[in-house]
Design a protein around this motif. Structure first.
Motif, mmCIF file in Angstrom:
data_model
loop_
_atom_site.group_PDB
_atom_site.id
_atom_site.type_symbol
_atom_site.label_atom_id
_atom_site.label_comp_id
_atom_site.label_asym_id
_atom_site.label_seq_id
_atom_site.Cartn_x
_atom_site.Cartn_y
_atom_site.Cartn_z
ATOM 1 N N MET A 237 -62.941 57.875 34.401
ATOM 2 C CA MET A 237 -61.759 58.197 33.599
ATOM 3 C C MET A 237 -61.841 57.526 32.222
ATOM 4 O O MET A 237 -60.920 56.859 31.783
ATOM 5 C CB MET A 237 -60.497 57.733 34.364
ATOM 6 C CG MET A 237 -59.153 58.131 33.770
ATOM 7 S SD MET A 237 -58.902 59.873 33.535
ATOM 8 C CE MET A 237 -58.696 60.416 35.232
ATOM 9 N N GLY A 238 -62.999 57.707 31.573
ATOM 10 C CA GLY A 238 -63.122 57.182 30.217
ATOM 11 C C GLY A 238 -62.397 58.099 29.245
ATOM 12 O O GLY A 238 -62.161 59.281 29.526
ATOM 13 N N HIS A 239 -61.988 57.549 28.121
ATOM 14 C CA HIS A 239 -61.344 58.359 27.084
ATOM 15 C C HIS A 239 -61.908 57.988 25.722
ATOM 16 O O HIS A 239 -62.204 56.824 25.446
ATOM 17 C CB HIS A 239 -59.830 58.112 27.047
ATOM 18 C CG HIS A 239 -59.134 58.436 28.326
ATOM 19 N ND1 HIS A 239 -59.081 59.703 28.865
ATOM 20 C CD2 HIS A 239 -58.459 57.636 29.196
ATOM 21 C CE1 HIS A 239 -58.392 59.669 29.994
ATOM 22 N NE2 HIS A 239 -58.002 58.425 30.217
ATOM 23 N N ASN A 240 -62.009 58.999 24.889
ATOM 24 C CA ASN A 240 -62.332 58.755 23.486
ATOM 25 C C ASN A 240 -61.398 59.610 22.646
ATOM 26 O O ASN A 240 -60.508 60.304 23.171
ATOM 27 C CB ASN A 240 -63.812 59.043 23.185
ATOM 28 C CG ASN A 240 -64.187 60.506 23.385
ATOM 29 O OD1 ASN A 240 -63.334 61.359 23.577
ATOM 30 N ND2 ASN A 240 -65.471 60.785 23.355
ATOM 31 N N VAL B 275 -59.814 65.586 20.012
ATOM 32 C CA VAL B 275 -60.051 65.844 21.434
ATOM 33 C C VAL B 275 -60.571 64.585 22.114
ATOM 34 O O VAL B 275 -61.141 63.704 21.481
ATOM 35 C CB VAL B 275 -61.109 66.969 21.627
ATOM 36 C CG1 VAL B 275 -60.636 68.266 20.998
ATOM 37 C CG2 VAL B 275 -62.475 66.568 21.059
ATOM 38 N N CYS B 276 -60.368 64.563 23.427
ATOM 39 C CA CYS B 276 -61.112 63.633 24.270
ATOM 40 C C CYS B 276 -62.265 64.450 24.835
ATOM 41 O O CYS B 276 -62.045 65.478 25.479
ATOM 42 C CB CYS B 276 -60.247 63.096 25.405
ATOM 43 S SG CYS B 276 -61.199 62.046 26.543
ATOM 44 N N SER B 277 -63.484 63.993 24.588
ATOM 45 C CA SER B 277 -64.644 64.808 24.985
ATOM 46 C C SER B 277 -65.225 64.388 26.333
ATOM 47 O O SER B 277 -66.277 64.874 26.725
ATOM 48 C CB SER B 277 -65.718 64.755 23.886
ATOM 49 O OG SER B 277 -66.218 63.439 23.723
ATOM 50 N N PHE B 278 -64.538 63.505 27.049
ATOM 51 C CA PHE B 278 -64.950 63.199 28.431
ATOM 52 C C PHE B 278 -64.838 64.499 29.232
ATOM 53 O O PHE B 278 -63.870 65.253 29.059
ATOM 54 C CB PHE B 278 -64.041 62.118 29.020
ATOM 55 C CG PHE B 278 -64.562 61.524 30.302
ATOM 56 C CD1 PHE B 278 -65.387 60.419 30.295
ATOM 57 C CD2 PHE B 278 -64.212 62.090 31.529
ATOM 58 C CE1 PHE B 278 -65.863 59.874 31.495
ATOM 59 C CE2 PHE B 278 -64.685 61.558 32.728
ATOM 60 C CZ PHE B 278 -65.517 60.445 32.705
ATOM 61 N N PRO B 279 -65.819 64.775 30.117
ATOM 62 C CA PRO B 279 -65.815 66.071 30.803
ATOM 63 C C PRO B 279 -64.471 66.425 31.435
ATOM 64 O O PRO B 279 -63.872 65.615 32.141
ATOM 65 C CB PRO B 279 -66.901 65.895 31.870
ATOM 66 C CG PRO B 279 -67.851 64.916 31.254
ATOM 67 C CD PRO B 279 -66.992 63.968 30.450
ATOM 68 N N ALA B 280 -64.021 67.626 31.133
ATOM 69 C CA ALA B 280 -62.820 68.247 31.697
ATOM 70 C C ALA B 280 -61.496 67.749 31.121
ATOM 71 O O ALA B 280 -60.453 68.317 31.403
ATOM 72 C CB ALA B 280 -62.788 68.148 33.226
ATOM 73 N N HIS B 281 -61.529 66.738 30.315
ATOM 74 C CA HIS B 281 -60.254 66.229 29.800
ATOM 75 C C HIS B 281 -59.612 67.160 28.777
ATOM 76 O O HIS B 281 -58.387 67.297 28.722
ATOM 77 C CB HIS B 281 -60.428 64.820 29.221
ATOM 78 C CG HIS B 281 -60.628 63.785 30.271
ATOM 79 N ND1 HIS B 281 -60.512 62.436 30.046
ATOM 80 C CD2 HIS B 281 -60.932 63.923 31.605
ATOM 81 C CE1 HIS B 281 -60.743 61.773 31.179
ATOM 82 N NE2 HIS B 281 -61.016 62.658 32.135
ATOM 83 N N PHE B 282 -60.437 67.812 27.974
ATOM 84 C CA PHE B 282 -59.884 68.789 27.024
ATOM 85 C C PHE B 282 -59.166 69.907 27.790
ATOM 86 O O PHE B 282 -58.062 70.330 27.422
ATOM 87 C CB PHE B 282 -61.014 69.380 26.169
ATOM 88 C CG PHE B 282 -60.557 70.429 25.194
ATOM 89 C CD1 PHE B 282 -60.175 70.073 23.904
ATOM 90 C CD2 PHE B 282 -60.492 71.775 25.548
ATOM 91 C CE1 PHE B 282 -59.747 71.030 22.998
ATOM 92 C CE2 PHE B 282 -60.074 72.732 24.648
ATOM 93 C CZ PHE B 282 -59.693 72.362 23.379
ATOM 94 N N GLY C 110 -55.722 69.341 28.686
ATOM 95 C CA GLY C 110 -54.776 69.141 27.595
ATOM 96 C C GLY C 110 -54.926 67.853 26.804
ATOM 97 O O GLY C 110 -54.023 67.458 26.070
ATOM 98 N N MET C 111 -56.092 67.216 26.937
ATOM 99 C CA MET C 111 -56.280 65.981 26.178
ATOM 100 C C MET C 111 -56.772 66.321 24.783
ATOM 101 O O MET C 111 -57.958 66.233 24.466
ATOM 102 C CB MET C 111 -57.276 65.062 26.891
ATOM 103 C CG MET C 111 -56.686 63.685 27.032
ATOM 104 S SD MET C 111 -57.682 62.504 27.836
ATOM 105 C CE MET C 111 -57.099 61.098 26.934
ATOM 106 N N LYS C 112 -55.806 66.736 23.984
ATOM 107 C CA LYS C 112 -56.135 67.191 22.636
ATOM 108 C C LYS C 112 -54.886 67.124 21.766
ATOM 109 O O LYS C 112 -53.762 66.994 22.276
ATOM 110 C CB LYS C 112 -56.662 68.624 22.671
ATOM 111 C CG LYS C 112 -55.638 69.592 23.256
ATOM 112 C CD LYS C 112 -56.208 70.984 23.431
ATOM 113 C CE LYS C 112 -55.224 71.853 24.191
ATOM 114 N NZ LYS C 112 -55.732 73.215 24.432
HETATM 115 CU CU LIG Z 1 -59.964 61.506 28.256
#
Ligand SMILES: [Cu+2]
Length: 171
Positions: free
Chosen positions: A88-91, A153-160, A163-165
């Motif tokens: 569950m990393g985020h950028n 965006v958060c480019s960690f897989p599947a986060h976009f 709705g992580m944008k």
């Molecule tokens: Cu994320």
């Protein structure tokens, strides 16, 4: 224009028509006059700080940021979650106006070695944070913003996809 305006106004008092059109045409001749003042070094503008949090439910707290053209902003991303970075990393990746965030993130999924910020797409990126684990924080500074709508965006897989944008709107 500073010189012309009072003249224009005084003429207008005498004759209401024609003043504006006649005076507008030679505007170019006055353009050079204020240059010395404009070239003087500007005082450093205050940097506005924008706090963004990301958490274990894959949400940013802010999905719209507004800024003024020419402004410098500091975005501070904090991962307030508790799950491990690998799961569950985020950028926060700020993309250039017009960039397709979905396409970027689809490509980013395979860039694990560079923490999902693919080297091959760096020309689409304005700035990005590192991939943050729980309770980690990192800032990015965006200087002298140009007008436009910058997807982030958060480019960690599947986060976009969940709705992580968001979008940085510069006017
Ligand atoms: Cu994320």
């Amino acid at each position: 224009m500073k010189i012309r305006l009072p003249l224009c106004l005084s003429l207008a008092a005498v004759a209401l028509s024609g003043c504006g059109q006649k005076e507008a045409a030679p505007a170019a001749t006055t353009a050079a006059a204020p240059a010395p003042a404009a070239a003087a070094p500007a005082a450093p503008a205050a940097v506005r700080v924008i706090e963004i949090t990301a958490n274990d439910t894959m949400k940013y707290n802010l999905t719209t940021i507004e800024a003024k053209a020419g402004e410098t902003i500091k975005i501070v991303l904090t991962n307030t979650g508790t799950l491990p970075k690998e799961a569950m990393g985020h950028n926060l990746v700020v993309l250039k106006p017009g960039t397709d965030g979905a396409a970027y993130c689809a490509a980013a999924m395979t860039a694990k070695a560079t923490e999902y910020v693919p080297e091959s797409l760096k020309d689409q990126v304005v700035a990005h944070t590192a991939l943050l684990g729980p309770r980690k924080s990192e800032e990015i500074i965006l200087k002298d913003l140009k007008a436009g709508e910058y997807p982030y965006v958060c480019s960690f897989p599947a986060h976009f996809a969940v709705g992580m944008k968001g979008v940085l709107i510069v006017k």
